[in-house]
Design a protein around this motif. Structure first.
Motif, PDB file in Angstrom:
ATOM      1  N   THR A 134       0.854  -1.192   0.000  1.00 58.06           N
ATOM      2  CA  THR A 134       0.000   0.000   0.000  1.00 58.06           C
ATOM      3  C   THR A 134       0.885   1.237   0.000  1.00 58.06           C
ATOM      4  OG1 THR A 134      -1.726  -1.172   1.214  1.00 58.06           O
ATOM      5  CG2 THR A 134      -1.818   1.250   1.190  1.00 58.06           C
TER       6      THR A 134
ATOM      7  N   ARG B  29      -3.741   7.291  -2.262  1.00 52.53           N
ATOM      8  CA  ARG B  29      -3.423   5.914  -1.845  1.00 52.53           C
ATOM      9  C   ARG B  29      -3.550   4.982  -3.037  1.00 52.53           C
ATOM     10  NH1 ARG B  29      -5.813   2.151   3.009  1.00 52.53           N
ATOM     11  NH2 ARG B  29      -5.583   0.147   1.932  1.00 52.53           N
ATOM     12  N   THR B  30      -2.581   4.080  -3.163  1.00 48.91           N
ATOM     13  CA  THR B  30      -2.611   3.070  -4.215  1.00 48.91           C
ATOM     14  C   THR B  30      -2.285   1.717  -3.586  1.00 48.91           C
ATOM     15  OG1 THR B  30      -1.839   4.693  -5.832  1.00 48.91           O
ATOM     16  CG2 THR B  30      -1.688   2.394  -6.459  1.00 48.91           C
ATOM     17  N   ASP B  31      -3.140   0.698  -3.886  1.00 40.12           N
ATOM     18  CA  ASP B  31      -2.934  -0.659  -3.389  1.00 40.12           C
ATOM     19  C   ASP B  31      -2.447  -1.526  -4.534  1.00 40.12           C
ATOM     20  OD1 ASP B  31      -3.732  -0.094  -0.823  1.00 40.12           O
ATOM     21  OD2 ASP B  31      -5.845  -0.479  -1.258  1.00 40.12           O
ATOM     22  N   LEU B  32      -1.366  -2.269  -4.303  1.00 38.81           N
ATOM     23  CA  LEU B  32      -0.766  -3.117  -5.321  1.00 38.81           C
ATOM     24  C   LEU B  32      -0.607  -4.531  -4.793  1.00 38.81           C
ATOM     25  CD1 LEU B  32       2.104  -0.703  -6.455  1.00 38.81           C
ATOM     26  CD2 LEU B  32      -0.095  -1.042  -7.586  1.00 38.81           C
TER      27      LEU B  32
ATOM     28  N   GLY C 131      -6.918  -1.513  -6.088  1.00 45.99           N
ATOM     29  CA  GLY C 131      -6.055  -0.734  -6.965  1.00 45.99           C
ATOM     30  C   GLY C 131      -6.801  -0.176  -8.156  1.00 45.99           C
TER      31      GLY C 131
ATOM     32  N   GLN D 201      -9.155   2.698  -7.014  1.00 43.54           N
ATOM     33  CA  GLN D 201      -8.388   3.872  -6.624  1.00 43.54           C
ATOM     34  C   GLN D 201      -7.873   4.621  -7.854  1.00 43.54           C
ATOM     35  OE1 GLN D 201      -8.052   5.027  -3.620  1.00 43.54           O
ATOM     36  NE2 GLN D 201      -6.800   6.776  -4.252  1.00 43.54           N
ATOM     37  N   ARG D 202      -7.383   3.889  -8.838  1.00 43.15           N
ATOM     38  CA  ARG D 202      -6.877   4.550 -10.054  1.00 43.15           C
ATOM     39  C   ARG D 202      -8.009   5.237 -10.816  1.00 43.15           C
ATOM     40  NH1 ARG D 202      -3.204   2.030 -14.980  1.00 43.15           N
ATOM     41  NH2 ARG D 202      -3.211   3.957 -16.223  1.00 43.15           N
TER      42      ARG D 202
ATOM     43  N   GLU E 215      -8.714   8.452  -9.078  1.00 37.96           N
ATOM     44  CA  GLU E 215      -7.689   9.445  -9.342  1.00 37.96           C
ATOM     45  C   GLU E 215      -7.810   9.991 -10.770  1.00 37.96           C
ATOM     46  OE1 GLU E 215      -4.545  12.017  -8.945  1.00 37.96           O
ATOM     47  OE2 GLU E 215      -5.784  10.986  -7.455  1.00 37.96           O
TER      48      GLU E 215
END
Length: 684
Positions: free
Chosen positions: A4, A11-14, A121, A124-125, A128
């Motif tokens: 994270t 915030r970006t989750d990968l 992810g 979130q993208r 954004e």
């Protein structure tokens, strides 16, 4: 392993299944951070048989774990890495399938600070992208400067699709740079590169050589968007040297058009790429880029229309100012022409005799008597003596006699006898032979010989020395001239016109002028009255001289209002016409559209006519009563009006705003009526 990343509130989750995860600012990192405090290859997370480790790669600002700077340190699930402005949390037990993660400890505290909910992810993208697209749309709506607008389009596209470089090319009638890397004949790019930007918001130098002209041409010709996940291996680009030379991997290019569905022409293309990472873009990125291109087409068209409207408004404004200037110039020319016509009408309305005296301005009775004398003098061939004060125009009279007489086709030669010493004057009048004196390198004809058959005007003859008078007398008696240093005598036939501001008769009585020479030059005589004795000519002269002075200085002639003409007519003009001419030259430079009293010389403003009955306060130094001042102003206004109307009482009364009867009473009151006043010719 789930990672994270929280950077600048985003915030970006990968989810990554790799033994080594690289972190840094460069594009080839698995996790790319934007902060300038992050090195290009900052650190990495690696897995081996002993567990998971965090390894700093010698970065300048260091990597922080649990508040301590590390070089290599083991990681546990939930540990928080601090890199630049970003925080990175590692979780080794995250379930698959995009489920949300429950955090605790330091990671939960860090996420609570930014106040963001945990999202997958992809979600979130998308969120954004919506924020970036909304911000870009606001900028496109607000921005009217075309260059700043184009830069905002490219920067927004780079941020949305996370590309390395972006180019915006537009169709313009400008010479294009050649893309020599293409094998399709090295043709110039069909569009001009207007904006070239990198992901760090810097301009790219020499942009034409940094992109593939073949891809640009392909999109322009096909009018369809293009996506390539590995351009070097893409069969569509085989043979394109620019793709190989630039080592292109991921490329997207979309057209900008008015309306492609209805056959609108392609106005430009939006081109983005990533030279190091393959499969950097997907179909969703291409769709985003198409949306940006559609918005950009509308914004560019609106900005261009606004720019055209502004240019048109500026042209209209410039045309309006030019029209105003032309109208002003035309008005001045009309006023100048009116002044000239007024002078001509005055000239035509008076009795000027049978000859052309238009060079001599005036309509007074004294000047009419001069013209009557000239009518008789011109017909003869006898010597003439012109007497008058300095500046009265004696040379004008001499020219009028010559150019109206039988000798007009021959030379008119003039010399000022007071301007040269005897030796030079003798050489000028009689000439000299070569070697007659030091400096006489060649023979020279004298003025008497040059004027043979014509007229010789000798100005200020009264200032000539006795010796020169004797020599001139001999030439006039014998009709022959002998040059200095020569024995040869040359016959001359010259009409002599002499002039002097001195009283030659008085000089003869005093023995300062030869009596025999006096009678030689004083056969016919013309007496020129001074300007103070012909005040009615002053307005005409002032208008004519001011117009001439304005023409010489390439300026429009100013207007001479009534009060200025009154002041000019009230002054005695001891320098006569020459002084008036100098005053008009001065006014042509100092005055604007209209001459005001303050523009006049102090001498003109302070002096009063010598014939005035009352003594002015400026002349005596005493302050008179208001009644005397009003009477003085009234008298001078009447004099000026009569002068400007050539003595016509009806027109003068109309100009003054009173009846002719009232004007006559005032003339009697101030003693201005002359015994030879005649009836006005324009009275009913």
């Amino acid at each position: 392993m789930k990672i994270t990343v929280v950077e600048d509130g985003v915030r970006t989750d990968l989810e990554l299944e790799r033994s080594v995860v690289t972190i840094g600012r460069a594009l080839d990192n698995d996790i790319r951070l934007a902060s300038s405090q992050v090195s290009r290859h900052h650190c990495r997370i690696e897995t081996d048989s002993d567990g998971v480790w965090a390894l700093d790669l010698g970065s300048s600002n260091g990597t922080m774990l649990r508040g301590q700077r590390i070089t290599r340190s083991p990681l546990e699930s939930g540990d928080l890495l601090k890199i630049g402005r970003a925080t990175i949390t590692v979780d080794f037990a995250t379930p698959r399938g995009g489920e949300t993660q429950r955090l605790d400890g330091a990671a939960a505290a860090a996420l609570a600070e930014v106040g963001l909910q945990t999202l997958t992810g992809e979600a979130q993208r998308e969120r954004e992208n919506l924020r970036v697209f909304a911000r870009l749309t606001r900028e496109l709506v607000r921005e009217s400067d075309v260059t700043r607008l184009l830069r905002a389009i490219v920067d927004g596209a780079l941020l949305l699709v996370r590309a390395e470089r972006g180019f915006l090319l537009l169709d313009e009638a400008l010479p294009m740079a050649v893309d020599a890397a293409d094998s399709e004949g090295a043709q110039p790019l069909p569009l001009k590169v207007r904006i070239a930007r990198s992901h760090d918001r810097e301009d790219i130098p020499i942009p034409t050589s940094r992109l593939s002209g073949g891809i640009v041409r392909s999109v322009q010709d096909s009018r369809t968007p293009l996506l390539s996940v590995d351009a070097e291996r893409d069969p569509r680009f085989s043979g394109m040297a620019s793709v190989e030379d630039l080592r292109l991997r991921s490329v997207m290019c979309v057209p900008l058009a008015t309306s492609l569905e209805r056959g609108g022409r392609v106005e430009g293309v939006l081109y983005v790429d990533n030279r190091l990472q393959e499969s950097a873009f997907g179909p969703e990125d291409l769709e985003l880029l198409r949306l940006v291109a559609d918005q950009a087409s509308l914004a560019i068209r609106n900005a261009r229309q606004l720019s055209e409207l502004r240019e048109r408004a500026e042209r209209l404004s410039a045309s309006g100012r030019k029209i105003e200037l032309l109208n002003e110039q035309l008005g001045r020319k009309v006023r100048d022409r009116d002044s000239e016509l007024a002078v001509v009408r005055q000239e035509l309305g008076r009795e000027r005799g049978r000859y052309d005296y238009t060079a001599i301005v005036g309509a007074s009775s004294g000047l009419r008597r001069v013209f009557q004398q000239l009518d008789r003098i011109i017909e003869s061939d006898l010597p003439v003596l012109v007497q008058g004060e300095s500046g009265t125009g004696k040379e004008l009279i001499a020219r009028a006699i010559h150019f109206n007489g039988a000798r007009k086709d021959k030379a008119f030669v003039s010399e000022n006898c007071a301007a040269l010493p005897d030796t030079l004057l003798e050489s000028e009048l009689f000439g000299h032979a070569r070697g007659a004196f030091t400096g006489a390198h060649r023979a020279k004809k004298g003025l008497l010989e040059q004027a043979d058959g014509g007229t010789l005007f000798l100005d200020e003859i009264g200032d000539m020395s006795s010796e020169m008078q004797k020599k001139l007398l001999r030439v006039l008696q014998e009709g022959e001239v002998r040059a200095i240093g020569s024995e040869e005598r040359v016959k001359v036939d010259v009409r002599i016109i002499a002039a002097s501001h001195r009283n030659l008769e008085q000089l003869v009585r005093e023995g300062r002028f030869r009596e025999d020479l006096y009678y030689r030059v004083h056969v016919l005589k013309v007496e020129l009255p001074p300007l103070r004795e012909r005040r009615e000519d002053i307005p005409l002269l002032a208008e004519a001289l001011l117009t001439r002075a304005a023409r010489e200085t390439n300026r429009p002639a100013a207007i001479l209002p009534r009060e200025v003409l009154a002041a000019l007519a009230a002054y005695d003009w001891p320098g006569n016409v020459r002084e008036l001419e100098n005053e008009m030259r001065r006014l042509a430079v100092l005055a604007g559209d209209e001459v005001r009293l303050e523009h006049l010389s102090p001498a003109v403003l302070e002096r009063r006519p010598a014939a005035a009955g009352a003594t002015s306060a400026s002349a005596t130094g005493d302050v008179g009563s208001i009644r005397d001042a009003v009477a003085d102003l009234e008298r001078r206004s009447i004099e000026a009006a009569l002068a400007s109307c050539s003595g016509n009482k009806s027109r003068a009364a109309k100009q003054l705003g009173i009846s002719r009867f009232a004007l006559q009473r005032k003339l009697d009151k101030y003693g201005l009526a002359s015994p030879d006043d005649s009836e006005d010719s324009d009275e009913p």
